[in-house]
Design a protein around this motif. Structure first.
Motif, PDB file in Angstrom:
ATOM      1  N   ALA A  32       0.624  -1.184  -0.052  1.00 32.17           N
ATOM      2  CA  ALA A  32      -0.056  -0.079   0.072  1.00 32.17           C
ATOM      3  C   ALA A  32       0.751   1.257   0.057  1.00 32.17           C
ATOM      4  N   THR A  33       2.156   1.003   0.336  1.00 33.32           N
ATOM      5  CA  THR A  33       3.163   2.210   0.117  1.00 33.32           C
ATOM      6  C   THR A  33       4.188   2.159  -0.681  1.00 33.32           C
ATOM      7  N   PHE A  34       5.401   1.596  -0.094  1.00 27.06           N
ATOM      8  CA  PHE A  34       6.483   1.411  -1.166  1.00 27.06           C
ATOM      9  C   PHE A  34       6.537   0.432  -2.071  1.00 27.06           C
ATOM     10  N   GLY A  35       5.867  -0.595  -1.844  1.00 32.72           N
ATOM     11  CA  GLY A  35       5.780  -1.843  -2.609  1.00 32.72           C
ATOM     12  C   GLY A  35       5.788  -1.648  -4.046  1.00 32.72           C
ATOM     13  N   PRO A  36       4.940  -1.019  -4.479  1.00 33.56           N
ATOM     14  CA  PRO A  36       4.960  -0.906  -5.895  1.00 33.56           C
ATOM     15  C   PRO A  36       5.800   0.026  -6.664  1.00 33.56           C
ATOM     16  N   LEU A  37       6.642   0.509  -5.889  1.00 28.74           N
ATOM     17  CA  LEU A  37       7.617   1.308  -6.441  1.00 28.74           C
ATOM     18  C   LEU A  37       9.053   0.682  -6.935  1.00 28.74           C
ATOM     19  N   ASP A  91       0.893   7.239   1.083  1.00 30.17           N
ATOM     20  CA  ASP A  91      -0.445   7.206   1.952  1.00 30.17           C
ATOM     21  C   ASP A  91      -0.085   6.912   3.221  1.00 30.17           C
ATOM     22  N   THR A  92       0.228   7.843   3.896  1.00 31.32           N
ATOM     23  CA  THR A  92       0.555   7.852   5.626  1.00 31.32           C
ATOM     24  C   THR A  92      -0.367   6.906   6.285  1.00 31.32           C
ATOM     25  N   SER A  93      -1.583   6.788   6.003  1.00 36.53           N
ATOM     26  CA  SER A  93      -2.422   6.096   6.963  1.00 36.53           C
ATOM     27  C   SER A  93      -2.391   4.670   6.544  1.00 36.53           C
TER      28      SER A  93
END
Length: 446
Positions: A255-260, A285-287
Motif C-alpha cells: 500500500a506504500t513502497f511496494g509498487p515502487l 499514503d501515511t494512513s
C-alpha cells in the motif's frame, strides 16, 4: 509600570500575544464568504484550526485546501504560512527598521525571544539574515518546481508559477500545506518534485543561527559554534537514520513502497524522513503505513528540527544535550561535555524541562483525544505528536475527530509552535541568584 503591565511586556508573552492576534485575523479572513469556494461551508472552528495550522506552520487540514478555499483563501493561508515561518516579531522588527531606521530595546528583546538571538545587539543582523535566507531558498525551490510543472506536466506558466511559489513557501517554512487532495502522492516517482521539496524542508529546519555560522566560516568546521555542530550532526543522523528505518519497514508494503522501483523506494523513505523534521507533506499514503513506521515517525516528529528554525518539536539540540547528559552520567564524569566544551548546568536543566513538559503535553493531549474520539491509540498518538511537533502528517483522521478534537489539536499546535521557543527564552531570562544554599541530601534514585 505595574506588575500586570510588566508581565504583559515580557518578551515571551509579547510573542505569544502577537501569534494570537495574527491567528485571530486569519480566522476572521478565512470565515469570510470570499475565502470559501462555492457550495462549501466553513465553521469558526475549522477556520480557527486552519489559521492556527498555517501560522504555526503545521499543515494539518480539516478541508481539502484546493477544493474548499478560493484563490483568495489560498493566498490568505499562504500569507499566514509566510508570516509564521519568518516570525511575527521578526516582521515587526523589519517594519520598525523601515519606518524609523532604528530598533528600540523592547523590540530587540521581543525579537530575541522569538529568534533566539544571542544578544539584543545581534537582532538587526539576524532578522536581515532571516529574510535573505528565507526568500533566497524559497526562490530557488520555486524556480525548480515551476520549471518542472511546465516541462513535465504541461502547466501554463501562471499556474506553474503559482504551484511553485505556494509549495516552495510551504516546504521551506515546514508548513506542509499542498494544493492537491493527496498532498504530493501523485509525484512520488518524480525526483524533480520530491527532492527539492525535501531539501527545502531540511534547509528550513536547520535554524538561522546555523546559517549565520556557515556564512562566516563554512570552509572551517573547527570554528563552528557548538550549536551549529550539534544541529548539523544530529540532523544528519536523524535524517538518514530515519530514512533507513522507514525504507526497511515499508519496503514490501503493497500500500506504500511496494509498487515502487527500488530507487524510488529509497527516495520515498528519504522524503518521509525529511517530512518528519516538521515538513508535513507526504508522497505515499501515511494512513497505510505499518504501525512500526508510525512509531518511528512519532519519535522523529517529537524531536523535530533545529532551534530558531521554521520547524517544530523539542528541537534536535535539546535531544542531543539530553544524550550528552546520559553519556556523562554513564561514564561517571563530573561534567557534561560536547565537542571539547562543557555544557553549563542551567542549559542542562532547560533541556530537561522542555523535554519533560513536552512529554506531558503529548500524554495529556493523547488522553483527551482518546476520550473524545473513537480511534485507536496508535492513530491518536500519531495525530497528537504531529500537531505538537507542528509537522502536519496524519493517518487520515484529522477531519473526523469532531469540533472538540479540532480544538484540542489547535491548542497542541499553538503550544508546540510557541511552547519550546517561549519557554526556552523565559528560562534563559529568568536566571536568579540566591545568597544562600540549602544543605545537600541524596534521595535514592532508581
Amino acid at each position: 509600570m505595574g506588575y500586570a503591565a510588566r508581565q504583559i511586556n515580557t518578551p515571551s508573552r509579547v510573542v505569544v500575544l502577537a501569534f494570537i492576534l495574527v491567528i485571530a485575523a486569519g480566522t476572521a479572513l478565512l470565515s469570510m464568504p470570499v475565502s470559501v469556494a462555492e457550495g462549501q461551508r466553513v465553521s469558526w472552528v475549522s477556520a480557527l484550526f486552519t489559521a492556527t495550522s498555517a501560522v504555526c506552520v503545521t499543515g494539518l487540514a480539516v478541508h481539502d485546501t484546493a477544493a474548499h478555499w478560493t484563490v483568495f483563501g489560498e493566498v490568505v493561508i499562504l500569507t499566514l504560512i509566510q508570516i509564521g515561518g519568518i516570525g511575527i516579531m521578526s516582521l515587526a522588527s523589519i517594519l520598525a527598521v523601515i519606518v524609523s531606521g532604528k530598533l528600540g530595546l523592547r523590540a530587540r528583546l521581543n525579537t530575541q525571544a522569538e529568534t533566539k538571538t544571542l544578544g539584543p545587539g545581534d537582532v538587526r543582523q539576524v532578522i536581515v539574515g532571516v529574510v535573505k535566507i528565507t526568500f533566497l531558498a524559497e526562490a530557488v525551490t520555486a524556480a525548480v518546481l515551476t520549471a518542472r510543472f511546465m516541462t513535465g506536466y504541461g502547466e501554463p506558466f501562471g499556474r506553474a508559477l503559482y504551484y511553485g511559489v505556494f509549495h516552495s513557501v510551504s516546504a521551506f517554512t515546514n508548513a506542509g500545506f499542498a494544493l492537491w487532495p493527496d498532498s504530493i502522492m501523485r509525484f512520488v516517482g518524480d525526483v524533480w518534485i520530491c527532492l527539492p521539496l525535501a531539501l527545502a524542508v531540511v534547509a528550513g529546519g536547520l535554524g538561522f543561527p546555523v546559517y549565520a555560522v556557515l556564512r562566516k566560516d563554512w570552509r572551517r568546521p573547527s570554528r563552528w559554534s557548538l550549536h551549529a555542530k550539534i544541529t548539523l550532526g544530529a540532523t544528519a543522523v536523524l535524517l538518514f537514520g530515519g530514512a533507513l528505518a522507514v525504507t526497511i519497514l515499508e519496503w514490501n508494503n503493497p500500500a506504500t513502497f511496494g509498487p515502487l522501483a527500488p530507487g524510488l523506494r529509497i527516495l520515498a523513505g528519504f522524503f518521509h524522513s525529511a517530512m518528519t523534521r516538521s515538513g508535513g507533506l507526504n508522497s505515499v499514503d501515511t494512513s497505510q503505513m505499518h504501525e512500526n513506521t508510525w512509531l518511528v515517525s512519532d519519535v522523529l516528529m517529537f524531536i523535530g528540527a533545529g532551534s530558531a528554525s521554521t520547524g517544530g518539536g523539542i528541537k534536535v539540540t535539546t535531544f542531543a544535550l539530553l544524550g550528552f547528559v546520559i553519556l556523562a552520567e554513564v561514564r561517571g564524569e563530573p561534567d557534561v561535555t560536547a565537542g571539547r566544551r562543557r555544557i553549563a548546568e542551567h542549559i542542562q536543566r532547560q533541556a530537561l524541562t522542555i523535554a519533560l513538559l513536552s512529554v506531558a503535553c503529548v500524554v495529556v493531549g493523547t488522553l483527551v483525544m482518546m476520550m473524545l474520539t473513537p480511534f485507536t491509540l496508535d492513530r491518536v498518538l500519531f495525530e497528537v505528536v504531529s500537531a505538537f511537533g507542528t509537522v502536519g502528517l496524519s493517518t487520515g483522521i484529522t477531519a473526523d475527530v469532531g469540533p472538540a478534537g479540532h480544538l484540542v489539536l489547535t491548542t497542541l499546535m499553538f503550544i508546540g509552535r510557541l511552547g519550546p521557543v517561549t519557554l526556552g527564552a523565559a528560562l534563559a531570562l529568568n536566571t536568579q541568584t540566591r545568597r544562600f544554599r540549602y544543605p545537600e541530601e541524596r534521595p535514592l534514585v532508581g
